[in-house]
Design a protein around this motif. Structure first.
Motif, PDB file in Angstrom:
ATOM      1  N   GLU A 152       0.828  -1.214   0.000  1.00 59.97           N
ATOM      2  CA  GLU A 152       0.000   0.000   0.000  1.00 59.97           C
ATOM      3  C   GLU A 152       0.862   1.263   0.000  1.00 59.97           C
ATOM      4  O   GLU A 152       0.556   2.222  -0.701  1.00 59.97           O
ATOM      5  N   ARG A 153       1.961   1.222   0.766  1.00 63.55           N
ATOM      6  CA  ARG A 153       2.845   2.407   0.794  1.00 63.55           C
ATOM      7  C   ARG A 153       3.404   2.683  -0.594  1.00 63.55           C
ATOM      8  O   ARG A 153       3.532   3.809  -1.020  1.00 63.55           O
ATOM      9  N   ARG A 154       3.721   1.610  -1.346  1.00 62.35           N
ATOM     10  CA  ARG A 154       4.332   1.808  -2.659  1.00 62.35           C
ATOM     11  C   ARG A 154       3.316   2.200  -3.728  1.00 62.35           C
ATOM     12  O   ARG A 154       3.582   3.048  -4.575  1.00 62.35           O
ATOM     13  N   THR A 155       2.119   1.592  -3.665  1.00 67.46           N
ATOM     14  CA  THR A 155       1.182   1.806  -4.779  1.00 67.46           C
ATOM     15  C   THR A 155       0.001   2.718  -4.436  1.00 67.46           C
ATOM     16  O   THR A 155      -0.592   3.297  -5.340  1.00 67.46           O
ATOM     17  N   GLY A 156      -0.404   2.758  -3.178  1.00 66.50           N
ATOM     18  CA  GLY A 156      -1.594   3.524  -2.794  1.00 66.50           C
ATOM     19  C   GLY A 156      -2.877   2.973  -3.405  1.00 66.50           C
ATOM     20  O   GLY A 156      -3.916   3.653  -3.420  1.00 66.50           O
ATOM     21  N   ARG A 157      -2.837   1.717  -3.874  1.00 64.00           N
ATOM     22  CA  ARG A 157      -3.973   1.186  -4.635  1.00 64.00           C
ATOM     23  C   ARG A 157      -5.252   1.057  -3.818  1.00 64.00           C
ATOM     24  O   ARG A 157      -6.344   1.394  -4.278  1.00 64.00           O
ATOM     25  N   PHE A 158      -5.136   0.578  -2.563  1.00 70.59           N
ATOM     26  CA  PHE A 158      -6.362   0.380  -1.780  1.00 70.59           C
ATOM     27  C   PHE A 158      -6.944   1.712  -1.305  1.00 70.59           C
ATOM     28  O   PHE A 158      -8.162   1.858  -1.209  1.00 70.59           O
ATOM     29  N   THR A 159      -6.066   2.688  -1.081  1.00 73.43           N
ATOM     30  CA  THR A 159      -6.561   4.037  -0.768  1.00 73.43           C
ATOM     31  C   THR A 159      -7.348   4.569  -1.969  1.00 73.43           C
ATOM     32  O   THR A 159      -8.436   5.134  -1.820  1.00 73.43           O
ATOM     33  N   ALA A 160      -6.784   4.387  -3.161  1.00 68.11           N
ATOM     34  CA  ALA A 160      -7.452   4.875  -4.377  1.00 68.11           C
ATOM     35  C   ALA A 160      -8.817   4.192  -4.553  1.00 68.11           C
ATOM     36  O   ALA A 160      -9.819   4.855  -4.864  1.00 68.11           O
ATOM     37  N   LEU A 161      -8.863   2.878  -4.329  1.00 70.82           N
ATOM     38  CA  LEU A 161     -10.131   2.151  -4.486  1.00 70.82           C
ATOM     39  C   LEU A 161     -11.176   2.653  -3.487  1.00 70.82           C
ATOM     40  O   LEU A 161     -12.335   2.859  -3.840  1.00 70.82           O
ATOM     41  N   ALA A 162     -10.749   2.856  -2.232  1.00 70.75           N
ATOM     42  CA  ALA A 162     -11.702   3.320  -1.208  1.00 70.75           C
ATOM     43  C   ALA A 162     -12.211   4.725  -1.541  1.00 70.75           C
ATOM     44  O   ALA A 162     -13.397   5.020  -1.383  1.00 70.75           O
ATOM     45  N   ARG A 163     -11.316   5.583  -2.027  1.00 69.08           N
ATOM     46  CA  ARG A 163     -11.753   6.956  -2.373  1.00 69.08           C
ATOM     47  C   ARG A 163     -12.735   6.942  -3.529  1.00 69.08           C
ATOM     48  O   ARG A 163     -13.748   7.652  -3.522  1.00 69.08           O
ATOM     49  N   LEU A 164     -12.428   6.137  -4.542  1.00 66.43           N
ATOM     50  CA  LEU A 164     -13.332   6.055  -5.703  1.00 66.43           C
ATOM     51  C   LEU A 164     -14.687   5.485  -5.277  1.00 66.43           C
ATOM     52  O   LEU A 164     -15.744   5.956  -5.720  1.00 66.43           O
ATOM     53  N   LEU A 165     -14.638   4.478  -4.403  1.00 67.10           N
ATOM     54  CA  LEU A 165     -15.895   3.857  -3.951  1.00 67.10           C
ATOM     55  C   LEU A 165     -16.731   4.859  -3.156  1.00 67.10           C
ATOM     56  O   LEU A 165     -17.936   4.993  -3.363  1.00 67.10           O
ATOM     57  N   ARG A 166     -16.068   5.561  -2.260  1.00 68.19           N
ATOM     58  CA  ARG A 166     -16.789   6.563  -1.462  1.00 68.19           C
ATOM     59  C   ARG A 166     -17.424   7.620  -2.369  1.00 68.19           C
ATOM     60  O   ARG A 166     -18.557   8.058  -2.149  1.00 68.19           O
ATOM     61  N   ALA A 167     -16.703   8.010  -3.418  1.00 67.34           N
ATOM     62  CA  ALA A 167     -17.241   9.025  -4.342  1.00 67.34           C
ATOM     63  C   ALA A 167     -18.472   8.514  -5.087  1.00 67.34           C
ATOM     64  O   ALA A 167     -19.344   9.301  -5.466  1.00 67.34           O
ATOM     65  N   GLU A 168     -18.560   7.196  -5.305  1.00 68.79           N
ATOM     66  CA  GLU A 168     -19.766   6.633  -5.935  1.00 68.79           C
ATOM     67  C   GLU A 168     -20.903   6.488  -4.921  1.00 68.79           C
ATOM     68  O   GLU A 168     -22.070   6.605  -5.259  1.00 68.79           O
ATOM     69  N   MET A 169     -20.556   6.206  -3.663  1.00 67.86           N
ATOM     70  CA  MET A 169     -21.584   5.951  -2.648  1.00 67.86           C
ATOM     71  C   MET A 169     -22.244   7.249  -2.160  1.00 67.86           C
ATOM     72  O   MET A 169     -23.469   7.308  -1.997  1.00 67.86           O
ATOM     73  N   ALA A 170     -21.429   8.270  -1.903  1.00 65.01           N
ATOM     74  CA  ALA A 170     -21.925   9.473  -1.210  1.00 65.01           C
ATOM     75  C   ALA A 170     -23.128  10.132  -1.894  1.00 65.01           C
ATOM     76  O   ALA A 170     -24.105  10.476  -1.208  1.00 65.01           O
ATOM     77  N   PRO A 171     -23.130  10.305  -3.226  1.00 62.61           N
ATOM     78  CA  PRO A 171     -24.271  11.004  -3.836  1.00 62.61           C
ATOM     79  C   PRO A 171     -25.570  10.195  -3.833  1.00 62.61           C
ATOM     80  O   PRO A 171     -26.627  10.732  -4.162  1.00 62.61           O
ATOM     81  N   ARG A 172     -25.482   8.908  -3.472  1.00 58.61           N
ATOM     82  CA  ARG A 172     -26.674   8.049  -3.574  1.00 58.61           C
ATOM     83  C   ARG A 172     -27.447   7.926  -2.273  1.00 58.61           C
ATOM     84  O   ARG A 172     -28.412   7.187  -2.190  1.00 58.61           O
TER      85      ARG A 172
END
Ligand SMILES: C[S@@+](CC[C@H](N)C(=O)[O-])C[C@H]1O[C@@H](n2cnc3c(N)ncnc32)[C@H](O)[C@@H]1O
Length: 239
Positions: free
Chosen positions: A20-40
């Protein structure tokens, strides 16, 4: 099966955090998911981070509301530094009906053999109009769309594929879905499979101590630019 998942993740804390420190991939996935969830949904006070791991997704959802981090693995959960922590199974949630505004499965729902049980539990603990979100892997592909692992005559597969996760959520929620694509490298694939729980996907029958070394040998010659694809699914309960 669940016992194997728990043990594999108990052994994965350091490698998971390195990845995660090297890629930030799971942070990116959680942020994208939250951005899809919040408006709904409407106002959000309490969020269940289902399969919270070491708390990467918990930190992201913690900016949105009060989090409860739930995970099978005690060792992963021990690393979560924000909000409430509960060791448990998302197929049998230890929470009251209607007690959450949002439930997020960031890279976790595909790890259970029966995602339908977890989806109906999520629907039960959500308030009317509450929102659920999940991301599930679609694999690592080359520019021509072929799966990287096909040519290696291996499968880097989860117990449950992304289509099954989507169908399970469809049974309990009105859902919308899409695909996220990340340009990535062979080194990323190697580091991902240096996580014991991920090496176990490639070599479930090998003794745990041999899995990471064997995965490293398999992937040593991999090169080129690759894409990692993830399916997202977001749904709401009836109001
Ligand atoms: C790939 S990690 C993702 C962690 C975190 N959400 C993140 O974004 O970094 C998946 C997590 O799901 C947990 N998990 C798998 N099956 C579970 C289940 N049935 N109940 C609770 N947690 C589970 C694993 O122990 C692991 O920590």
């Amino acid at each position: 099966m669940k016992e194997a998942v728990r043990t594999n993740f108990d052994e994965s804390v350091t490698a998971y955090d390195d990845y995660e420190r090297r890629t930030g991939r799971f942070t990116a996935l959680a942020r994208l998911l939250r951005a899809e969830m919040a408006p709904r949904t409407g106002d959000v006070e309490r969020i269940l981070d289902a399969g919270a791991g070491t708390g990467v997704s918990t930190r992201v959802f913690g900016d949105w509301g009060r989090t409860v981090a739930l995970d099978l693995s005690r060792e992963m959960l021990r690393e979560v530094s924000t909000g409430e922590r509960v060791q448990g199974d998302f197929d049998h949630l230890p929470f009251a009906d209607g007690s959450f505004d949002a439930v997020a499965f960031t890279a976790s729902l595909f790890l259970t053999p029966d995602p339908g049980a977890a989806a109906s539990e999520a629907a039960r603990v959500l308030r009317p109009g509450g929102v659920v979100g999940a991301v599930a892997p679609l694999g690592w592909v080359r520019a021509d769309g072929s799966d990287v692992f096909d040519e290696l005559e291996r499968e880097s597969r989860s117990p449950t594929d992304a289509n099954t996760v989507e169908r399970a959520l469809e049974d309990s929620f009105a859902v919308q879905t899409g695909t996220w694509r990340f340009a990535t490298t062979a080194e990323d694939v190697r580091q991902f499979h240096a996580i014991p729980a991920m090496a176990a996907r490639l070599y479930p029958r090998l003794p745990p101590e041999e899995r990471v070394a064997t995965a490293r040998e398999l992937l040593a010659g991999l090169d080129g630019t690759l894409e990692q694809r993830w399916r997202w699914v977001v749904g709401v309960t009836e109001t």
